[in-house]
Design a protein around this motif. Structure first.
Motif, PDB file in Angstrom:
ATOM      1  N   TYR A  12     129.489  63.668  97.020  1.00 20.91           N
ATOM      2  CA  TYR A  12     129.823  64.987  97.542  1.00 20.91           C
ATOM      3  C   TYR A  12     129.622  64.985  99.049  1.00 20.91           C
ATOM      4  CZ  TYR A  12     129.792  70.037  98.309  1.00 20.91           C
ATOM      5  OH  TYR A  12     130.079  71.302  98.767  1.00 20.91           O
ATOM      6  N   ASP A  13     130.687  65.147  99.784  1.00 15.83           N
ATOM      7  CA  ASP A  13     130.639  65.276 101.239  1.00 15.83           C
ATOM      8  C   ASP A  13     129.831  64.156 101.909  1.00 15.83           C
ATOM      9  OD1 ASP A  13     131.433  66.536 103.569  1.00 15.83           O
ATOM     10  OD2 ASP A  13     129.725  67.914 103.596  1.00 15.83           O
ATOM     11  N   TRP A  15     127.572  62.241 100.435  1.00 20.00           N
ATOM     12  CA  TRP A  15     126.282  62.060  99.776  1.00 20.00           C
ATOM     13  C   TRP A  15     126.503  61.450  98.395  1.00 20.00           C
ATOM     14  CZ3 TRP A  15     121.379  64.275 101.332  1.00 20.00           C
ATOM     15  CH2 TRP A  15     121.416  64.897 102.580  1.00 20.00           C
ATOM     16  N   LEU A  36     119.275  62.694  95.776  1.00 21.61           N
ATOM     17  CA  LEU A  36     120.347  62.764  96.761  1.00 21.61           C
ATOM     18  C   LEU A  36     120.119  61.723  97.846  1.00 21.61           C
ATOM     19  CD1 LEU A  36     119.873  65.741  95.524  1.00 21.61           C
ATOM     20  CD2 LEU A  36     121.406  66.417  97.337  1.00 21.61           C
ATOM     21  N   ARG A  38     121.850  59.691 101.327  1.00 23.64           N
ATOM     22  CA  ARG A  38     122.825  59.806 102.410  1.00 23.64           C
ATOM     23  C   ARG A  38     122.673  58.603 103.319  1.00 23.64           C
ATOM     24  NH1 ARG A  38     122.778  62.502 107.680  1.00 23.64           N
ATOM     25  NH2 ARG A  38     124.901  63.125 108.175  1.00 23.64           N
ATOM     26  N   SER A  66     122.455  70.674  93.950  1.00 25.81           N
ATOM     27  CA  SER A  66     122.656  69.513  94.823  1.00 25.81           C
ATOM     28  C   SER A  66     123.720  69.805  95.872  1.00 25.81           C
ATOM     29  CB  SER A  66     123.054  68.287  94.000  1.00 25.81           C
ATOM     30  OG  SER A  66     122.020  67.926  93.112  1.00 25.81           O
ATOM     31  N   ARG A  67     124.825  70.372  95.439  1.00 21.70           N
ATOM     32  CA  ARG A  67     125.895  70.727  96.379  1.00 21.70           C
ATOM     33  C   ARG A  67     125.416  71.776  97.384  1.00 21.70           C
ATOM     34  NH1 ARG A  67     128.796  69.910  91.463  1.00 21.70           N
ATOM     35  NH2 ARG A  67     130.255  68.171  91.704  1.00 21.70           N
ATOM     36  N   VAL A  70     123.312  70.058 100.046  1.00 19.50           N
ATOM     37  CA  VAL A  70     124.162  69.343 101.009  1.00 19.50           C
ATOM     38  C   VAL A  70     124.839  70.335 101.953  1.00 19.50           C
ATOM     39  CG1 VAL A  70     126.247  67.920 101.251  1.00 19.50           C
ATOM     40  CG2 VAL A  70     124.521  67.338  99.522  1.00 19.50           C
ATOM     41  N   ASP A  71     125.358  71.412 101.421  1.00 19.40           N
ATOM     42  CA  ASP A  71     126.001  72.426 102.268  1.00 19.40           C
ATOM     43  C   ASP A  71     125.013  73.003 103.275  1.00 19.40           C
ATOM     44  OD1 ASP A  71     128.368  72.002 100.897  1.00 19.40           O
ATOM     45  OD2 ASP A  71     128.133  73.778  99.621  1.00 19.40           O
ATOM     46  N   TRP A  73     122.286  71.568 104.406  1.00 21.45           N
ATOM     47  CA  TRP A  73     121.977  70.479 105.345  1.00 21.45           C
ATOM     48  C   TRP A  73     123.031  70.445 106.451  1.00 21.45           C
ATOM     49  CZ3 TRP A  73     118.627  65.925 104.857  1.00 21.45           C
ATOM     50  CH2 TRP A  73     118.901  64.920 105.782  1.00 21.45           C
ATOM     51  N   ASP A  74     124.306  70.525 106.041  1.00 19.65           N
ATOM     52  CA  ASP A  74     125.393  70.469 107.012  1.00 19.65           C
ATOM     53  C   ASP A  74     125.363  71.658 107.961  1.00 19.65           C
ATOM     54  OD1 ASP A  74     126.262  68.079 105.969  1.00 19.65           O
ATOM     55  OD2 ASP A  74     127.864  68.963 104.772  1.00 19.65           O
TER      56      ASP A  74
END
Length: 87
Positions: A12-13, A15, A36, A38, A66-67, A70-71, A73-74
């Protein structure tokens, strides 16, 4: 409890996410986690919180969390506020 009841991997993105459910009982799923990674390094483990009626519901919850991680984090990385920014 049965060890390693179900395992799912997805990207995902940028990751790599590995979800493992290791605690299914006749009453539902009560143990599991998502790891997760990266850029080849482990960044986070998300633990399953609560009880879920079946493995599919637990997998969905961990996938969604999890998604969301990540979102987030971004977003923080873009603003330069995250303590997790790679130097």
């Amino acid at each position: 409890m049965l060890p390693s009841v179900e395992l799912r991997r997805f990207e995902y993105d940028g990751w790599s996410v590995v979800i493992e459910l290791d605690g299914c009982t006749s009453e539902g799923v009560s143990s599991g986690h998502a790891d997760l990674d990266r850029r080849g390094g482990h960044r986070c483990t998300i633990a399953l919180a609560g009880k879920y009626p079946n493995a599919a519901a637990a997998m969905t919850a961990l996938s969604d969390r999890s998604r969301a991680f990540v979102d987030e984090w971004d977003i923080k990385r873009g603003e330069g506020e995250s303590p997790f920014i790679d130097q």
